[in-house]
Design a protein around this motif. Structure first.
Motif, short mmCIF file in Angstrom:
data_model
loop_
_atom_site.label_atom_id
_atom_site.label_comp_id
_atom_site.label_asym_id
_atom_site.label_seq_id
_atom_site.Cartn_x
_atom_site.Cartn_y
_atom_site.Cartn_z
N SER A 119 8.17 -16.80 -1.79
CA SER A 119 7.55 -15.71 -1.03
C SER A 119 8.58 -14.63 -0.71
CB SER A 119 6.95 -16.28 0.25
OG SER A 119 6.45 -15.25 1.05
N THR A 120 9.80 -15.06 -0.37
CA THR A 120 10.86 -14.09 -0.07
C THR A 120 11.21 -13.28 -1.32
OG1 THR A 120 11.75 -15.61 1.57
CG2 THR A 120 13.21 -13.86 0.84
N ALA A 121 11.33 -13.98 -2.43
CA ALA A 121 11.66 -13.27 -3.69
C ALA A 121 10.54 -12.30 -4.04
CB ALA A 121 11.87 -14.29 -4.80
N SER A 122 9.31 -12.73 -3.87
CA SER A 122 8.17 -11.85 -4.17
C SER A 122 8.18 -10.65 -3.23
CB SER A 122 6.89 -12.65 -4.02
OG SER A 122 5.77 -11.82 -4.12
N ALA A 123 8.45 -10.90 -1.94
CA ALA A 123 8.49 -9.80 -0.97
C ALA A 123 9.61 -8.83 -1.31
CB ALA A 123 8.66 -10.36 0.43
N ARG A 124 10.77 -9.35 -1.70
CA ARG A 124 11.89 -8.48 -2.08
C ARG A 124 11.50 -7.62 -3.27
NH1 ARG A 124 16.50 -12.72 -1.30
NH2 ARG A 124 17.03 -12.19 0.82
N GLN A 125 10.88 -8.27 -4.24
CA GLN A 125 10.47 -7.54 -5.44
C GLN A 125 9.49 -6.45 -5.07
OE1 GLN A 125 11.85 -7.90 -8.45
NE2 GLN A 125 10.69 -6.09 -9.00
N GLN A 126 8.52 -6.80 -4.18
CA GLN A 126 7.55 -5.79 -3.75
C GLN A 126 8.23 -4.66 -2.99
OE1 GLN A 126 4.62 -7.85 -1.44
NE2 GLN A 126 3.57 -8.70 -3.26
N ILE A 127 9.21 -5.05 -2.14
CA ILE A 127 9.93 -4.02 -1.38
C ILE A 127 10.72 -3.13 -2.33
CG2 ILE A 127 11.82 -3.63 0.26
CD1 ILE A 127 10.78 -6.07 1.80
N GLU A 128 11.39 -3.72 -3.32
CA GLU A 128 12.15 -2.92 -4.28
C GLU A 128 11.23 -2.01 -5.08
OE1 GLU A 128 14.50 -5.59 -6.66
OE2 GLU A 128 15.71 -6.21 -4.95
N ASP A 129 10.09 -2.58 -5.50
CA ASP A 129 9.14 -1.74 -6.25
C ASP A 129 8.61 -0.61 -5.37
OD1 ASP A 129 9.50 -3.39 -8.41
OD2 ASP A 129 7.63 -4.53 -8.12
N ALA A 130 8.28 -0.97 -4.11
CA ALA A 130 7.76 0.05 -3.19
C ALA A 130 8.84 1.07 -2.88
CB ALA A 130 7.27 -0.62 -1.92
N THR A 131 10.09 0.63 -2.76
CA THR A 131 11.20 1.54 -2.48
C THR A 131 11.37 2.52 -3.63
OG1 THR A 131 12.28 -0.19 -1.22
CG2 THR A 131 13.64 1.66 -1.87
N ALA A 132 11.34 1.99 -4.82
CA ALA A 132 11.49 2.87 -6.00
C ALA A 132 10.34 3.86 -6.05
CB ALA A 132 11.54 2.02 -7.27
N MET A 133 9.13 3.40 -5.81
CA MET A 133 7.98 4.28 -5.86
C MET A 133 8.05 5.34 -4.75
SD MET A 133 4.14 2.93 -6.31
CE MET A 133 3.58 2.92 -4.66
N ILE A 138 9.13 10.75 -2.65
CA ILE A 138 9.91 11.62 -1.76
C ILE A 138 10.59 12.70 -2.59
CG2 ILE A 138 11.91 11.71 -0.23
CD1 ILE A 138 11.07 8.96 0.80
N LEU A 139 11.13 12.31 -3.72
CA LEU A 139 11.81 13.27 -4.57
C LEU A 139 10.82 14.32 -5.07
CD1 LEU A 139 14.29 11.15 -6.70
CD2 LEU A 139 14.82 12.90 -5.03
N ARG A 140 9.65 13.91 -5.44
CA ARG A 140 8.65 14.85 -5.91
C ARG A 140 8.24 15.80 -4.79
NH1 ARG A 140 4.58 10.88 -8.54
NH2 ARG A 140 6.07 9.90 -9.89
N ALA A 141 8.16 15.20 -3.59
CA ALA A 141 7.73 16.04 -2.48
C ALA A 141 8.83 17.01 -2.07
CB ALA A 141 7.34 15.17 -1.30
N VAL A 142 10.04 16.62 -2.16
CA VAL A 142 11.14 17.44 -1.70
C VAL A 142 11.58 18.42 -2.80
CG1 VAL A 142 13.57 17.37 -0.98
CG2 VAL A 142 11.94 15.68 -0.13
#
Length: 154
Positions: A119-133, A138-142
């Motif tokens: 679950s931790t690994a999955s959450a990290r992966q989701q957080i990394e994916d969400a962070t990248a997205m 943010i870059l597009r908006a800025v």
């Protein structure tokens, strides 16, 4: 001499008393003393026999008591041994049950730990994916829409 004559008369007068006294002693011996002695002897024999029988009975009772006490001691020792054996079996069964419970608990903990790690690994992966997205958003908006991306990444 006169005294001798008087003495002779007294002795002669006392002969029937002496004869009666001797007959009384003989009659006493025959009628009272001998049967009484015989009865007392029988009584002593019976009493002595009874006392001897009582002593023998007491000795037999003491032997039986000692035998019963020995048997009782033996039975108590057997009961104590059996009880100790039963307690040892119960302790062994309890230790076995505790070992099984520990193993089951350890297995559950390992499974839960694995689930938490997954679950931790999955959450990290989701957080990394969400962070990248989110970074991209943010870059597009800025960034102005006409600017090339390569300049931004450098």
């Amino acid at each position: 001499m006169d005294i001798l004559t008087q003495l002779g008369g007294l002795v002669l007068g006392s002969v029937p008393t002496i004869v009666l006294f001797v007959l009384l002693i003989v009659a006493y011996n025959v009628l009272v003393r001998k049967p009484l002695a015989k009865t007392l002897a029988e009584r002593n024999a019976r009493t002595g026999g009874a006392v001897e029988q009582a002593r023998e009975a007491i000795a037999a009772a003491e032997q039986k008591t000692a035998l019963y006490e020995e048997k009782l001691r033996t039975v108590r020792m057997e009961l104590q041994t059996e009880r100790e054996k039963r307690v040892a079996e119960w302790n062994s069964d309890r230790e076995h049950a505790l070992g099984v419970a520990r193993d089951a608990a350890r297995l559950k903990v390992d499974v839960a730990r694995k689930e938490i790690e997954d679950s931790t690994a999955s959450a990290r992966q989701q957080i990394e994916d969400a962070t990248a997205m989110l970074s991209e958003q943010i870059l597009r908006a800025v960034m102005p829409s006409g600017a090339p991306r390569s300049e931004v990444q450098q």
